[in-house]
Structure formats: C-alpha cells, structure tokens
Design a protein around this motif. Structure first.
Motif: not given
Length: 294
Positions: A85, A88-89, A92, A117, A120, A169-170, A173, A176-177
């Motif tokens: 994660f 990916i973060l 992004v 973001t 996270q 997408v951002q 995400l 979801i996190v």
C-alpha cells in the motif's frame, strides 16, 4: 526575481491568469469576489483560535489504547501488504506531484485529499503508539473529504495525460486504506464511549480549513478546498448564503465526518465477524462428523 516568478508559476501560475481559461471552482478574481475579504477574515479570527485550543487540549489528553475483541494487544510491525500500500500511495502521490508541477497548480497539494494520502503513507509503515493512533483518528474523521470528492467530482481542468483517471484512483485508494488498517487491528478504539477522537479530527479540519487553506486562498486567489468561493455543486451555498457558506460547511461537514468515521468502524466490525464465522465453519462441520463417528 526570476526565481520568485518560477516559484509563483509552479505554485499557482496555471490556475488563473490573462491567458488561462478561468474555472470558477479553481479560483481567480471572479471567485474572490463571491464573498468579502472582511467576512473571510472575521471567520478566521473566530474559528482558528477556538479550533487550535480544542486540538491542543485533546491531543495532550491521555487515552488508553484499545483493541477489538480477538485482536492482539501487541504492536504490529508493518508487513508485506503495508509496504504494498505504501508503494501504491507513493506512486499515486508522485503522479499528482508531476501533474501539479507541470500544470502550475502545486498549491492544490494543500487540499485535504492530498494531505490524507501523505498521512496514510505514514500510517501504513508506522508502529502502533499514542501518536500514530491520534493521527489515524484525525484521518478517519476526515474521510468525508474523499467521499464528497467522488460524489461531487471537479475534473473540468484535469486535462493532462490520464490526470482525470488518476483523480479517481487516488480517491478510491484513500477510501480503501483505512478499512484495511482497521481490519489489521493496528488502529482501534470504542468510539461510542469516547467522542474525543471525533472532536480531535474535526478540530484539525477546522484549523486546516480556516487557518491554512483560507489564508493561502486569500493570498493567491486559488480556491483551496472551496475556501475562497463555493463550488457550483454546493447546494448549501447556492440556496442559502454565499457569505456564510464556510460556517455552514464547518457544521454539516463535521456531521458527515462523524457519520463516515463511525461507518468505517462498524463496516470493519461486520467484516471481521463474517470472517470469524467463515473460519469457524470447518471446525463445526468436521467437529460434528467426528462426533457421529464416535
């Protein structure tokens, strides 16, 4: 002088100007004229000291760490999924940095979803402690920003390569996190017994909205999180008052923050109970068969 112009162009040079199509939701002179400077200043004088006092008081308050039933009380070290994660973060956020720098809109990185973001990225790799728990709660009760951005998207000026797609997408995400972090058992508390976490998150939102975003919006005419002028999709401002819409927003967005924070906790509880029930099915089946055989 050239360096200052370069910095200005990178931060907000692409938001509004003589040769730039002016999107009212992004900022500019027409956006700044929607409410008076004095009204915005009075709001800051009233709310920034109050939210700052509340935030400091709640941050210093010592609360015991708690975990859901069945979860270990030991601090969990980041695992491979946490690193996944994080990558990916980071990717992004790196794309957003590129988009904002290329288009001269880096000032928008101060908006809540970009800040969340970064938060996270910190949370998925941090060990459990009082500081990380508080940071998680602040993030949890500000997730309404992500959901409102997906329900009322503002993508008119996102015209770079796959910039609009990366917007979705951002935000997906970000949504979801927190659920993953709750299910992992690293961040938890019984919210119905102690509402201080909600007020901690809401006070941080108030400081960021009235203290940080409103200040930079007035200095640059960049409409950060709609603190300079209301969005065209803001039904409250359109139907009630464009002068008082920020005060009204602080109220109803705080309510939304509480609802979304509680919803995340109860969804994670429901998922955990379903998972535990599914895990117990083999024991029940094979346990019953062994009883019959004996």
């Amino acid at each position: 002088m050239a360096a200052l112009l370069f910095i200005r162009d990178a931060l907000w040079g692409g938001v509004w100007g003589e040769n730039i199509e002016e999107f009212l939701d992004n900022g500019g002179p027409r956006c700044a004229e929607s409410s008076s400077f004095m009204a915005r200043l009075l709001e800051q004088i009233m709310f920034v000291p109050f939210y700052t006092w509340l935030f400091i008081k709640l941050w210093r308050r010592k609360t015991p760490l708690s975990t859901p039933r069945g979860a270990s009380k030991k601090c969990c070290a980041p695992g491979w999924l946490d690193y996944f994660f994080f990558v990916i973060l980071a990717a992004v956020y790196g794309m957003q940095l590129r988009y904002k720098f290329t288009s001269g809109r880096m000032m928008f990185l101060l908006n809540p979803c970009h800040v969340i973001t970064v938060v996270q990225m910190y949370l998925v790799l941090s060990n459990e402690n009082h500081a990380s728990r508080r940071v998680f709660k602040i993030m949890l009760y500000n997730l309404f920003c992500t959901w409102t951005a997906m329900i009322f998207p503002v993508t008119d000026s996102l015209d770079l390569f796959y910039e609009a797609e990366m917007y979705w997408v951002q935000h997906a995400l970000i949504a979801i996190v927190p659920l993953y972090l709750l299910l992992s058992g690293r961040y938890w508390s019984d919210e119905l017994r102690d509402w201080s976490h909600f007020w901690l998150g809401h006070s941080f939102f108030g400081i960021w909205m009235f203290g940080v975003l409103a200040t930079f919006s007035q200095l640059t005419w960049v409409n950060l999180n709609c603190t300079l002028c209301p969005s065209k999709q803001d039904i409250v401002a359109v139907n009630l008052s464009k002068e008082l819409y920020r005060i009204l927003a602080a109220a109803y967005l705080g309510f939304l923050g509480f609802l979304f924070g509680i919803a995340y906790i109860y969804v994670s509880l429901a998922v955990r109970k379903v998972a535990q029930a599914l895990q117990s099915i083999p024991d029940r089946v094979f346990g019953a068969s062994k009883t019959k055989l004996t």
